[in-house]
Scaffold this active site. Structure first.
Site, PDB file in Angstrom:
ATOM      1  N   ARG A 148       7.802   0.438  20.999  1.00 26.70           N
ATOM      2  CA  ARG A 148       7.054   1.590  20.625  1.00 26.70           C
ATOM      3  C   ARG A 148       7.404   2.771  21.646  1.00 26.70           C
ATOM      4  O   ARG A 148       7.152   3.978  20.987  1.00 26.70           O
ATOM      5  CB  ARG A 148       5.433   1.355  21.014  1.00 26.70           C
ATOM      6  CG  ARG A 148       4.607   2.278  20.402  1.00 26.70           C
ATOM      7  CD  ARG A 148       3.221   1.881  20.064  1.00 26.70           C
ATOM      8  NE  ARG A 148       2.473   0.605  20.810  1.00 26.70           N
ATOM      9  CZ  ARG A 148       2.288   0.749  22.026  1.00 26.70           C
ATOM     10  NH1 ARG A 148       2.145   1.887  22.876  1.00 26.70           N
ATOM     11  NH2 ARG A 148       1.792  -0.439  22.918  1.00 26.70           N
ATOM     12  N   TYR A 162      -0.101  19.261   0.949  1.00 22.55           N
ATOM     13  CA  TYR A 162      -0.493  17.918   0.527  1.00 22.55           C
ATOM     14  C   TYR A 162      -1.799  17.695   0.763  1.00 22.55           C
ATOM     15  O   TYR A 162      -2.390  17.781   1.853  1.00 22.55           O
ATOM     16  CB  TYR A 162       0.401  17.111   1.243  1.00 22.55           C
ATOM     17  CG  TYR A 162       0.205  15.764   0.915  1.00 22.55           C
ATOM     18  CD1 TYR A 162       0.371  15.362  -0.359  1.00 22.55           C
ATOM     19  CD2 TYR A 162       0.343  14.603   2.061  1.00 22.55           C
ATOM     20  CE1 TYR A 162       0.058  13.850  -0.654  1.00 22.55           C
ATOM     21  CE2 TYR A 162      -0.180  13.447   1.852  1.00 22.55           C
ATOM     22  CZ  TYR A 162      -0.303  13.083   0.510  1.00 22.55           C
ATOM     23  OH  TYR A 162      -0.122  11.934   0.344  1.00 22.55           O
ATOM     24  N   ASP A 210       5.829  22.402   7.373  1.00 21.23           N
ATOM     25  CA  ASP A 210       6.276  21.187   6.776  1.00 21.23           C
ATOM     26  C   ASP A 210       7.220  21.505   5.609  1.00 21.23           C
ATOM     27  O   ASP A 210       6.836  22.228   4.623  1.00 21.23           O
ATOM     28  CB  ASP A 210       4.956  20.367   6.112  1.00 21.23           C
ATOM     29  CG  ASP A 210       5.266  19.165   5.427  1.00 21.23           C
ATOM     30  OD1 ASP A 210       6.334  19.001   4.922  1.00 21.23           O
ATOM     31  OD2 ASP A 210       4.221  18.593   5.230  1.00 21.23           O
ATOM     32  N   LYS A 214      10.459  10.915   1.328  1.00 21.30           N
ATOM     33  CA  LYS A 214      10.848  11.862   0.084  1.00 21.30           C
ATOM     34  C   LYS A 214      12.281  11.894   0.246  1.00 21.30           C
ATOM     35  O   LYS A 214      13.128  10.872   0.109  1.00 21.30           O
ATOM     36  CB  LYS A 214      10.285  13.207   0.081  1.00 21.30           C
ATOM     37  CG  LYS A 214       8.688  13.038   0.366  1.00 21.30           C
ATOM     38  CD  LYS A 214       7.875  12.297  -0.756  1.00 21.30           C
ATOM     39  CE  LYS A 214       6.399  12.069  -0.762  1.00 21.30           C
ATOM     40  NZ  LYS A 214       5.775  11.481   0.456  1.00 21.30           N
TER      41      LYS A 214
HETATM   42  N1  LCS Z   1       3.905  16.595   3.388  1.00 21.19           N
HETATM   43  C1  LCS Z   1       4.160  16.682   2.289  1.00 21.19           C
HETATM   44  C2  LCS Z   1       4.814  18.037   1.836  1.00 21.19           C
HETATM   45  C3  LCS Z   1       3.922  15.666   1.458  1.00 21.19           C
HETATM   46  O1  LCS Z   1       4.312  15.746   0.049  1.00 21.19           O
HETATM   47  C4  LCS Z   1       3.654  14.477   1.846  1.00 21.19           C
HETATM   48  C5  LCS Z   1       3.495  13.230   0.893  1.00 21.19           C
HETATM   49  C6  LCS Z   1       3.193  14.205   3.037  1.00 21.19           C
HETATM   50  C7  LCS Z   1       3.499  15.310   3.972  1.00 21.19           C
HETATM   51  C8  LCS Z   1       2.944  12.855   3.630  1.00 21.19           C
HETATM   52  O2  LCS Z   1       3.955  12.185   3.827  1.00 21.19           O
HETATM   53  P1  LCS Z   1       4.015  10.340   3.639  1.00 21.19           P
HETATM   54  O3  LCS Z   1       2.767  10.012   4.827  1.00 21.19           O
HETATM   55  O4  LCS Z   1       3.428   9.977   2.559  1.00 21.19           O
HETATM   56  O5  LCS Z   1       5.297   9.951   4.126  1.00 21.19           O
HETATM   57  N2  LCS Z   1       3.293  13.678  -0.428  1.00 21.19           N
HETATM   58  C9  LCS Z   1       2.818  12.736  -1.474  1.00 21.19           C
HETATM   59  C10 LCS Z   1       2.711  13.277  -2.739  1.00 21.19           C
HETATM   60  O6  LCS Z   1       2.857  14.381  -3.203  1.00 21.19           O
HETATM   61  N3  LCS Z   1       2.480  12.350  -3.493  1.00 21.19           N
HETATM   62  O7  LCS Z   1       2.545  11.018  -2.757  1.00 21.19           O
HETATM   63  C11 LCS Z   1       2.644  11.267  -1.485  1.00 21.19           C
END
Ligand code: LCS
Length: 400
Positions: free
Chosen positions: A59, A112, A184, A209
């Site tokens: 960790r 998001y 972001d 992503k």
């Molecule tokens: N920031 C953005 C711009 C995102 O689109 C997402 C997830 C996150 C942060 C969070 O990331 P994660 O914890 O999922 O790795 N976006 C999603 C979406 O548009 N659909 O499902 C997840």
């Protein structure tokens, strides 16, 4: 050779990636271990008290995770980066590390859905004040700033309506008032946009992503100055504990090697699809920064290398039409998430932005029938043909 001067793809491939010094293995092994054996208690004490750098427990650090962190730092032109178990782990840990009781956060009012929920519902429970504004209007950001504002948080392009915020202008506003700017940059990736070079203090990614690109792991990234990253790592990441596993870190490092090549195709495909949709009789509105009709098209041209692989659009016939379209595609998959090599389609109001109330969604321009498309890297003609046949089915079904 000055490796810092290498171009993007060379850095994406080589930064942080090492051949194994012991065996010569071309690709270094994944260090699948939860802990590290230490030679003697004297060294354990030095490691424990932070008097010596080294690995002691998973960790607190892992060589495979470090390799990913070095790679992303090299691409974002950051002094340091920190990987997390998911994008949300990166975002929440970075915010908790920089906000305390009595502080104020200015955040974008279209971000998001889970980030939106976190700043709207969770931060206020810790007596952190939050103001959410349209960050594309820099005057609104200026007006929202207070003497206790510590962080300005933006997403650009934002999920799901692709609004663009002027990073340079908002960084200036934040800094004038002694606040930090968090960006972001998930939709853009470091291939298309580097917020730190435009004045941001922290850049965040859902590595789930485009960075990974293959839809098989969750991960997150925080990048910035060594001072800010060290402060987030110790103690927040170590004590809150949302670290990434070495296996997932290794998958993301592998994905990043082809990020530039993939983004070129994502962008070219999205542009062709957006042109097709803009001309289509069944489409009311296309939200894609590459379209001249996009309100911040000129800003996107300056701030980004290209316009990305994401778009949203409103189909004629509203909710029923949007639903019918999603149910009619054959090659494109109905799935939330984005940035995969294969194309994904989703209904934003009920999927990525279900955390927002209907009123909040309406204010953000997330129409009930809005469809979001993550253009993959399949040949564009197949994606267009799939959307075209789906549109024909919608037309017939709804008798439009
Ligand atoms: N920031 C953005 C711009 C995102 O689109 C997402 C997830 C996150 C942060 C969070 O990331 P994660 O914890 O999922 O790795 N976006 C999603 C979406 O548009 N659909 O499902 C997840």
């Amino acid at each position: 050779m000055d490796k810092k001067k290498l171009s993007f793809n060379a850095r994406a491939i080589h930064a942080g990636s090492q051949h194994c010094p012991e065996t010569g293995a071309h690709i270094a092994p994944v260090y699948r271990t939860s802990t590290f054996v230490i030679e003697n208690v004297e060294r354990a004490i030095r490691l424990g008290y932070g008097e010596e750098e080294g690995y002691a427990y998973g960790r607190f650090g892992n060589p495979t995770v470090d390799a990913l962190q070095k790679k992303v730092a090299a691409l974002e032109n950051a002094e340091a980066s920190l990987a997390a178990a998911s994008g949300m782990s990166a975002i929440t840990t970075a915010l908790f590390a920089n906000l305390k009781k009595g502080d104020h956060l200015v955040a974008g009012d279209i971000i998001y859905g889970c980030t939106y929920g976190f700043v709207r519902d969770i931060l206020p429970k810790y007596s952190i004040e939050v103001t959410m504004v349209n960050t594309a209007e820099t005057e609104s950001v200026k007006k929202a700033m207070k003497s206790n504002t510590k962080v300005v948080y933006i997403e650009t392009p934002c999920n799901p309506v692709l609004r663009i915020t002027d990073i340079k202008a908002v960084a200036e506003i934040a800094h004038t008032r002694g606040a930090l700017l968090f960006v972001d940059s998930t939709y853009a990736t470091p291939y298309l946009q580097r917020p730190l070079e435009l004045g941001a203090d922290i850049v965040l990614h859902s590595a789930t992503k485009y960075l990974n690109g293959h839809g098989d792991v969750l991960g997150g990234i925080i990048a910035g100055s060594k001072k800010l990253i060290d402060n987030i790592r110790k103690p927040y990441m170590e004590w809150i504990g949302g670290v990434i596993s070495p296996m997932d870190a290794s998958e993301i490092s592998k994905g990043i090697k082809t990020l530039g090549a993939r983004m070129e195709i994502h962008c070219a495909n999205a542009r062709k699809i957006a042109d097709f949709l803009e001309e289509h009789e069944m489409v009311e509105k296309v939200l894609y920064p590459g379209c001249e009709s996009h309100p911040q098209h000129e800003l996107a041209k300056i701030q980004m290398k290209d316009f990305g692989g994401m778009m949203s659009f409103n189909v004629k016939g509203g909710f029923e039409a949007g639903k019918a379209l999603i149910n009619s595609v054959e090659l494109i998959s109905l799935a939330t998430s984005l940035g995969c090599v294969d194309s994904l389609i989703q209904h934003s109001p009920s999927m990525s932005h279900a955390a927002l109330s209907r009123t909040e969604r309406e204010a953000a321009g997330i129409a009930e029938g809005q469809v979001r498309l993550s253009a993959g890297i399949e040949e564009a003609e197949h994606l267009i043909a799939d959307l075209d046949q789906a549109m024909a089915q919608v037309k017939k079904k709804l008798n439009i």
